[in-house]
Design a protein around this motif. Structure first.
Motif, short mmCIF file in Angstrom:
data_model
loop_
_atom_site.label_atom_id
_atom_site.label_comp_id
_atom_site.label_asym_id
_atom_site.label_seq_id
_atom_site.Cartn_x
_atom_site.Cartn_y
_atom_site.Cartn_z
N SER A 284 0.81 -1.23 0.00
CA SER A 284 0.00 0.00 0.00
C SER A 284 0.84 1.27 0.00
N ILE A 285 2.14 1.15 0.22
CA ILE A 285 3.05 2.30 0.18
C ILE A 285 3.83 2.26 -1.13
N SER A 286 3.94 3.39 -1.79
CA SER A 286 4.66 3.41 -3.06
C SER A 286 6.16 3.22 -2.84
N MET A 287 6.83 2.74 -3.89
CA MET A 287 8.26 2.55 -3.80
C MET A 287 8.97 3.87 -3.54
N GLU A 288 8.48 4.96 -4.15
CA GLU A 288 9.09 6.26 -3.96
C GLU A 288 9.07 6.68 -2.49
N GLY A 289 8.00 6.32 -1.81
CA GLY A 289 7.92 6.63 -0.38
C GLY A 289 9.01 5.94 0.40
N SER A 295 19.28 6.37 1.35
CA SER A 295 20.13 7.05 0.38
C SER A 295 20.58 6.08 -0.71
N GLY A 296 21.07 6.66 -1.82
CA GLY A 296 21.55 5.86 -2.93
C GLY A 296 22.77 5.02 -2.60
N LYS A 297 23.48 5.38 -1.54
CA LYS A 297 24.66 4.62 -1.14
C LYS A 297 24.29 3.28 -0.52
N GLN A 298 23.07 3.16 -0.06
CA GLN A 298 22.66 1.98 0.68
C GLN A 298 21.95 0.94 -0.18
N ILE A 302 16.50 -2.77 -8.75
CA ILE A 302 16.46 -3.64 -9.93
C ILE A 302 15.01 -3.94 -10.31
N GLY A 303 14.71 -3.91 -11.60
CA GLY A 303 13.38 -4.26 -12.08
C GLY A 303 13.41 -4.56 -13.56
N ILE A 304 12.23 -4.59 -14.17
CA ILE A 304 12.12 -4.85 -15.60
C ILE A 304 11.75 -3.55 -16.33
N LYS A 305 10.51 -3.10 -16.18
CA LYS A 305 10.09 -1.85 -16.81
C LYS A 305 9.07 -1.10 -15.96
N SER A 306 9.18 -1.24 -14.65
CA SER A 306 8.30 -0.53 -13.73
C SER A 306 8.60 0.97 -13.75
N THR A 307 7.55 1.78 -13.57
CA THR A 307 7.75 3.22 -13.43
C THR A 307 8.71 3.53 -12.29
N GLY A 308 8.73 2.64 -11.29
CA GLY A 308 9.61 2.84 -10.15
C GLY A 308 11.08 2.95 -10.52
N LEU A 309 11.47 2.38 -11.66
CA LEU A 309 12.86 2.45 -12.09
C LEU A 309 13.26 3.88 -12.46
N GLN A 310 12.41 4.54 -13.23
CA GLN A 310 12.78 5.90 -13.63
C GLN A 310 12.71 6.86 -12.45
N THR A 311 11.83 6.62 -11.49
CA THR A 311 11.79 7.50 -10.32
C THR A 311 12.96 7.21 -9.38
N ALA A 312 13.37 5.92 -9.29
CA ALA A 312 14.55 5.59 -8.48
C ALA A 312 15.78 6.30 -9.04
N LYS A 313 15.93 6.30 -10.36
CA LYS A 313 17.05 6.98 -10.98
C LYS A 313 16.99 8.47 -10.70
N LYS A 314 15.81 9.05 -10.81
CA LYS A 314 15.64 10.47 -10.54
C LYS A 314 16.02 10.82 -9.10
N MET A 315 15.83 9.84 -8.18
CA MET A 315 16.14 10.08 -6.77
C MET A 315 17.60 9.78 -6.43
N GLY A 316 18.39 9.36 -7.42
CA GLY A 316 19.81 9.20 -7.20
C GLY A 316 20.30 7.81 -6.87
N LYS A 337 18.43 4.02 -21.26
CA LYS A 337 19.83 4.45 -21.44
C LYS A 337 19.93 5.97 -21.49
N LYS A 338 18.96 6.63 -22.07
CA LYS A 338 18.98 8.09 -22.18
C LYS A 338 18.91 8.75 -20.80
N ILE A 339 18.21 8.12 -19.85
CA ILE A 339 18.10 8.75 -18.53
C ILE A 339 19.06 8.14 -17.51
N GLY A 340 19.94 7.24 -17.98
CA GLY A 340 20.99 6.74 -17.12
C GLY A 340 20.72 5.46 -16.38
N ILE A 341 19.69 4.71 -16.77
CA ILE A 341 19.41 3.41 -16.15
C ILE A 341 20.24 2.35 -16.86
#
Length: 344
Positions: A284-289, A295-298, A302-316, A337-341
């Motif tokens: 019930s909680i989104s991945m972005e939450g 942090s990105g250091k921790q 990994i996924g296939i083509k979930s929207t969560g991948l592009q938001t994870a990249k945006k979050m660092g 590849k264009k957005i760095g995934i």
């Protein structure tokens, strides 16, 4: 000049973008919300929404899955329609919506247009849809030309949607939508390039996450890998390929002593046995939450083509897609590849 905006949203990702815009770009405006609940909404999210918008209408959506059965829709829609009529009394300068292919959204356009003929209708991106096709074939009355014609006759003429009825083959294709808010305007699919495209600022994205998930605890400890999953049904006959690709990455995590977490889609009803001994994050909680807690250091995502991948990249976060191992989809991997995934 102060404007009146109506946001019509469905998912937690929609809410992050919409609420982020409310607290940044449209902070000086009056903002109302209609939420079709396509997920199991928590008290935390409800509290944040009632404090972010002047007026909020919560309506039933695609959650639970039984709501999408035809007879349940038939029972729900008259109730929804009545509530929409009661809610849309004021004139709106903008109606910002996502699911323009849905009948309730067309009624919202009709009711708002009846009050103010100058209302501007704006499309808000629904994650990956703006950038590549997810391969899901339309079902129901949008499945073929004959059923589309029947649907058109029923809703345009019998149920009086008139000029507000329009069903295109893609989301955001309603002819009244001339303007869109998207995260990556330079990478949208061809059909969106004729629209006026406004980039959603990074500070709006961050503000939306911070506002909605203001009281969420960090579920992660030490370094680890987070698997973020699409709805399993979207993989179709590639389901076994997906499981094999995930198993390979899971074995790597175990061999390197990494903690493993996994996150199903909020509407998922199935399970994957390969994750039976790992840590599941609440659906019930989104991945972005959850990602906002660490942090990105921790964490590696990994996924296939979930929207969560592009938001994870945006979050660092270091973000990896296994799309090439599944079907080698060039459209998906080219965008990533264009957005760095990283694409494997």
């Amino acid at each position: 000049m102060k404007m009146r905006n109506l946001f019509v949203l469905h998912t937690q990702y929609n809410l992050i973008l919409g609420t982020g815009l409310v607290h940044t770009v449209f902070a000086q405006d009056t903002n109302d919300l209609i939420l079709f609940q396509d997920f199991n909404i928590s008290d935390m999210v409800k509290d944040s929404l009632t404090s972010s918008y002047q007026k909020v209408l919560f309506l039933t959506g695609a959650y639970p899955k039984t709501n999408e059965r035809y007879w349940n829709k038939i029972r729900r829609y008259p109730v929804i329609n009545h509530k929409l009529k009661q809610f849309i009394k004021n004139d709106y300068d903008r109606v910002i919506l996502v699911e323009d292919m849905c009948i309730p959204e067309m009624y919202i356009m009709k009711y708002s247009g009846r009050v103010n003929e100058e209302t501007e209708y704006i499309w808000l991106e629904d994650g990956s849809t703006a950038y590549f096709s997810n391969g899901v074939v339309s079902g129901g009355m949008g499945a073929n030309r004959m059923t589309c014609m029947i649907r058109r006759i029923i809703f345009k003429y019998i149920f009086c949607l008139n000029k507000y009825y329009d069903l295109n083959y893609y989301m955001g294709g309603h002819y009244l939508l001339k303007h869109a808010y998207v995260s990556y305007p330079q990478y949208v699919q061809e059909q969106y390039k004729t629209m006026k495209l406004t980039e959603i600022p990074d500070d709006a994205f961050k503000a939306g996450i911070k506002k909605i998930y203001f009281n969420l605890k960090n579920p992660f400890y030490d370094k680890g890998i987070l698997f973020v999953l699409d709805l399993l049904r979207v993989y179709g006959d590639k389901r076994r390929d997906v499981e094999l690709a995930l198993e390979r990455e899971l074995q790597y995590a175990h061999e390197n002593g990494l903690n493993v977490y996994y996150k199903y889609h909020p509407r998922e009803t199935e399970v994957l046995d390969i994750f039976c001994n790992e840590v599941e994050l609440e659906r019930s909680i989104s991945m972005e939450g959850y990602l906002s807690c660490t942090s990105g250091k921790q964490l590696r995502v990994i996924g296939i083509k979930s929207t969560g991948l592009q938001t994870a990249k945006k979050m660092g976060f270091e973000t990896v897609s296994l799309i090439r191992l599944v079907d080698g989809d060039c459209q998906v991997s080219d965008f990533y590849k264009k957005i760095g995934i990283i694409c494997l």
